[in-house]
Each structure stands twice: as structure tokens, then as C-alpha cells.
Design a protein around this motif. Sequence first.
Motif, short mmCIF file in Angstrom:
data_model
loop_
_atom_site.label_atom_id
_atom_site.label_comp_id
_atom_site.label_asym_id
_atom_site.label_seq_id
_atom_site.Cartn_x
_atom_site.Cartn_y
_atom_site.Cartn_z
N GLU A 8 -3.87 2.86 -1.23
CA GLU A 8 -3.63 3.07 0.19
C GLU A 8 -4.84 2.56 0.98
O GLU A 8 -5.87 2.23 0.41
N TYR A 9 -4.69 2.52 2.28
CA TYR A 9 -5.78 2.07 3.15
C TYR A 9 -6.72 3.24 3.44
O TYR A 9 -6.29 4.39 3.54
N PRO B 53 0.85 -1.20 0.00
CA PRO B 53 0.00 0.00 0.00
C PRO B 53 0.88 1.24 0.00
O PRO B 53 2.02 1.19 0.43
#
Length: 196
Positions: free
Chosen positions: A181-182, A151
Motif C-alpha cells: 500500500e502507499y 496497491p
Amino acid sequence: LGSAHAYIDAIANAGADAVKFQTHIADAESSPEEPWRVHFSTQDKTRFEYWKRMEFTEQQWIALKEHAEQRGLVFLSSPFSEQAVDMLSCMDMAAWKIASGEINNLALLKKITKTGRPILISTGMSTYSEIDAAVEASKPDVIMHTNSTYPCPVDELNLRYIEHMKDKWGKNMEVGYSGHEYGLVTTYAAVAMGAT
């Protein structure tokens, strides 16, 4: 294949609008000699074995598309070879999503362009000149700012690049964001920066 079908149900239940897969054909994009970049699969001795295990037949892809549509999802799959384009072309997909790693594959882009379907291109790891060449070859409907780290750490996102993309290419196409990304905060920020 079972995981792919379960994924369709999970994201449909979560309220998604679309599902996007990747179509890999081992013989068209790899060989038994291809080295691992990161050896992430303990059950496959070679990267080729991994691709071979992960590829689906045309009928399996059709079943996935039908399942997605039954669940109210738009079905997409990124092709990684011209043979994958041939297979997916028969499925009447709504659009083509080009992965960042294929942006320099101009033969693939030109083949996709001939289908007349909308094209969305991710631009991770690409220079201005590489994006220009891809835009010239495929006349995409959307180009997306992408960071190809998985990520991606927040301090490496460079969302201001969206403004540069809009200035350079935004008159002729939409500029979007493809994130790895988270969480959703970055997506909200990308939209605030002008990503559509």
C-alpha cells in the motif's frame, strides 16, 4: 539494469537498510504461449518477451549486489525458479525472500532450505493449510502477512490476521508484514499489531 542501479542509489540515499529484487529466468518459468494476466507492457508482445527482457545475467546480478553493499545495503532477490536459486546461491545472500506466488512451490522451498540461509516467506493469497505446508517444507525464520493487491486498499489489509499468525506460528518463527500500500501508516499499525 540502469534503473536497478539507480534504484539502489535512490533507496540508499533515502536511508533504507536493504534492497530486494526479483530474479526471473524466462526459460525456467514461462513460455511464448503464456498469456498476459494484465497486459501492462506495450513494448512486449508476450509475457515471455517481457520476462526475457527483464532477466539479468549472473554477472549483472553480482554487480548489483556489489553496488548495494558499497552503498551499505543488504542485497536480496526473490527467486522464481530453481535455476534462479542456483544463480543466486553463488552470491552469498544474507537471506531468501519468498514471494507469495511461490509459497506452493515446495520444490523451490526445499532447494532454498538446503542453502542454510534464513528464509522469509510472504503469505498473500494463501490458506492456513498452504502456509502450514510451506512452513513444513522450509522451516522459515519469518512469515509475513501479505495482501497481494497492488496497491492494496486500506479496507482490505486485514491487519488483525497478524494476531492469528502469531498465535498459530509465532512460537517457532517471527511474524512480519509485507505491504503493498502507499505510505507508512499501515506499517506502523502492523508493528502495533505485533509484526516484527
